[in-house]
Design an enzyme around this catalytic site. Structure first.
Site, PDB file in Angstrom:
ATOM      1  N   LYS A 141       0.663  -1.321  -0.029  1.00 39.02           N
ATOM      2  CA  LYS A 141       0.154  -0.064  -0.039  1.00 39.02           C
ATOM      3  C   LYS A 141       0.353   1.117  -0.367  1.00 39.02           C
ATOM      4  CE  LYS A 141      -3.423  -2.622   2.442  1.00 39.02           C
ATOM      5  NZ  LYS A 141      -5.028  -2.851   1.632  1.00 39.02           N
ATOM      6  N   ARG A 142       2.560   1.459   0.061  1.00 38.81           N
ATOM      7  CA  ARG A 142       2.835   2.322   0.864  1.00 38.81           C
ATOM      8  C   ARG A 142       3.377   2.546  -0.815  1.00 38.81           C
ATOM      9  NH1 ARG A 142       6.291  -0.122   4.691  1.00 38.81           N
ATOM     10  NH2 ARG A 142       5.342   0.562   6.743  1.00 38.81           N
TER      11      ARG A 142
END
Ligand code: GLU
Length: 572
Positions: free
Chosen positions: A273-274
């Protein structure tokens, strides 16, 4: 490969509802589901919400929705359509409830069993004390692991005194002093040496909300739900010795384990998700470096994004990967967030069957040259023996090509229905402008031009704007309208009259009208259709001219024709 699949497959997908469903999670669900379906087993969906602070009902709802969209259904678990999936009356299956937050009694009972057999004990150590213990071990060159001696040696009286003081405590599990070997269906036998094992927390302190840790609840539930196969991502492999030891200590049968490879980006970084924050940060930095002279830098960006300056600065420095900040900034620095979660791919217009097809290939090789298949194929052919051990690479271009090819091969009706469903979910305002038969015409016109279900929304922007908002592409204006002494513009002038006399505003009639006009004036069709296209869309690209005009409607077409002539007139 070590070992075989269990005779009866009771598989499960056990997401933690702390965010949206990542493609890696979806792949785990797909593999479990496929095996259960192939072998006439059962597939359970269990929500692991032991981390009360990070779990949210919205995340649960999103996970249920995304799985259902992918076509992955479950035999036991919460109901995706329930008003409140936590509601016990709506949960399906005889081994529920399916939220760990609703199974506390069971965990307490199992904790008691471990206490009774001397395998669980109270530990009163504070974080500072644990830290000191670790440092001490480091200085003495010993392994930095938890030393249980003091806690194990506490007398009843000492424990009572500490409790009376109100000192918080956790329960730790007493690990065996022997090596632990697990038989993994993908990785073979994996042995973890006794020195590497340490007593770990199975029940949190009341300060941390009490209740079981992930490890404990996970094992107790797998046993209580009769799970025979635990197929999950390799990141959990390091947890498995703990789980194996817990199964053994509770005298419960170990399930079969299968740890599947992780999913990486093509550049070798883990797909996480980063990545969204990373993409936005890079674009923001580029923007700030490019215009040092303009405005006060991050402050201006923060203002444009409606975010506090300090937050944006911290984000750009890489101190935070906050998703809300990333999303707010993405619009200002004009970067498209990379798709990571199932919901992202859905919003971008990928088809669920294509995503399932592509995800199936991330770690599994069906053999031969087969690459394109439907879910029925996955159910029939999926097998543990062809799961690789090395990390998979997520190739967005390949997925995009799969999607484009699938759309191109679709019959019209299924495409139209999928497009409508996509617009209902993501483009309702545009859908509202495509009343009655116009949606069908729109779908027909854009089917050959669409590689995702969202592309028509972008490609047909001209349809959804006000007549005065048409932006004329300067190159198109120069080439199609003004060249040769304004040849195109003069066509427009004459066309206006011809088109306003056209009673039947249907694609075929309009096409015929334009063709007749071209013939009458001794012009090729392109010499008429292109100026017309530029006038009504601002560009040289749109569906067939009849479709374009019918979609736009009589009034808008004529208004735009007039407007274009004045806006694009030859400079004096
Ligand atoms: N709740 C864990 C996760 O989301 C499940 C791990 C497992 O499948 O055992 O990663």
């Amino acid at each position: 490969m070590a070992g075989k699949l269990p005779e009866t497959i009771i598989a499960r997908f056990a997401p933690s509802p702390t965010g949206s469903l990542h493609v890696g999670g979806a792949r785990t669900a797909l593999y479990n589901w496929a095996l259960a379906r192939q072998r006439g087993g059962r597939f359970i969906l269990r929500i692991e919400d032991t981390d009360v602070r990070r779990s949210t009902p919205e995340a649960t709802r999103g996970i249920l929705r995304d799985l259902a969209w992918l076509g992955i259904d479950w035999d036991e678990g919460p109901d995706a359509d329930a008003a409140d999936p936590h509601d016990l009356a709506t949960q399906r299956g005889g081994r529920g409830p399916y939220f760990q937050s609703q199974r506390q009694t069971l965990y307490r009972e199992h904790l008691q069993k471990l206490i009774d057999t001397g395998r669980a004990y109270k530990c009163f150590k504070t974080p500072a004390e644990l830290d000191a213990q670790r440092r001490q071990a480091r200085t003495e060159g010993r392994p930095e692991k938890y030393d249980p001696t003091e806690s194990l040696n506490l007398s009843r009286e000492q424990i009572a005194a500490l409790e009376a003081e109100g000192r918080p405590y956790v329960y730790r599990f007493r690990m065996p002093d022997t090596d632990i070997t697990i038989a993994d269906l993908v990785l073979g036998e994996v042995t973890i040496r006794a020195e590497e094992l340490e007593d770990f927390i199975i029940f949190k302190s009341s300060e941390a909300g009490g209740g079981p840790t992930f490890h404990f609840a996970n094992v107790v539930d797998d046993a209580a739900m009769g799970v025979t196969l635990v197929l999950r991502a390799q990141e959990h492999l390091m947890n498995t010795p703990r789980h194996a030891a817990l199964f053994d200590a509770l005298d419960l049968a170990r399930p079969a384990w299968a740890h599947v490879p992780l999913i990486f980006n093509p550049d070798g970084s883990k797909m996480s998700k980063r990545d969204k924050a990373k993409a936005v940060r890079a674009a923001a930095k580029k923007r700030l470096d490019a215009e040092p002279a303009r405005g006060p830098g991050p402050a201006a960006l923060a203002e444009a994004a409606g975010q506090p300056t300090a937050r944006v600065e911290a984000f750009i420095r890489g101190e935070s990967d906050d998703l809300d900040t990333a999303v707010a900034l993405a619009g200002c620095v004009e970067v498209k967030l990379p798709e990571i979660d199932v919901a992202d791919f859905r919003a971008s217009g990928y088809l669920p069957q294509v995503l399932c097809n592509y995800l199936a290939l991330l770690g599994w090789n069906p053999g031969g040259d087969v690459e394109r298949f439907d879910t029925a194929f996955i159910i029939e052919h999926f097998g543990i023996e062809r799961i690789g051990r090395s990390n998979a690479r997520f190739d967005r271009d390949k997925l995009f090509r799969f999607n484009a090819d699938t759309i191109a091969a679709m019959a019209f009706e299924p495409f139209r229905d999928a497009l409508r469903a996509h617009f209902e979910a993501y483009r309702p305002q545009l859908l509202a402008k495509l009343d009655g038969n116009r949606f069908d015409l729109f779908a027909r016109a854009y089917h050959p031009r669409s590689r995702t279900l969202d592309e028509p929304a972008e490609l047909a922007r001209f349809l959804f704007i006000e007549d005065e908002q048409v932006q004329y592409d300067p190159k198109a204006v120069a080439k199609v309208l003004r060249r040769n002494d304004g040849e195109g513009l003069s066509v427009l002038r004459r066309l206006e009259a011809a088109l306003s006399g056209c009673d039947d505003w249907s694609s075929a009639a309009l096409e015929a009208c334009v063709a007749a006009f071209a013939k009458e004036h001794g012009l090729g069709m392109g010499k008429v259709a292109q100026p017309l296209r530029v006038a009504v869309t601002g560009t040289t690209v749109s569906p067939g001219i009849g479709d374009t005009l019918e979609l736009l409607g009589r009034e808008s077409t004529l208004t735009r024709l007039r407007h274009c002539q004045s806006a694009c007139a030859q400079p004096a």
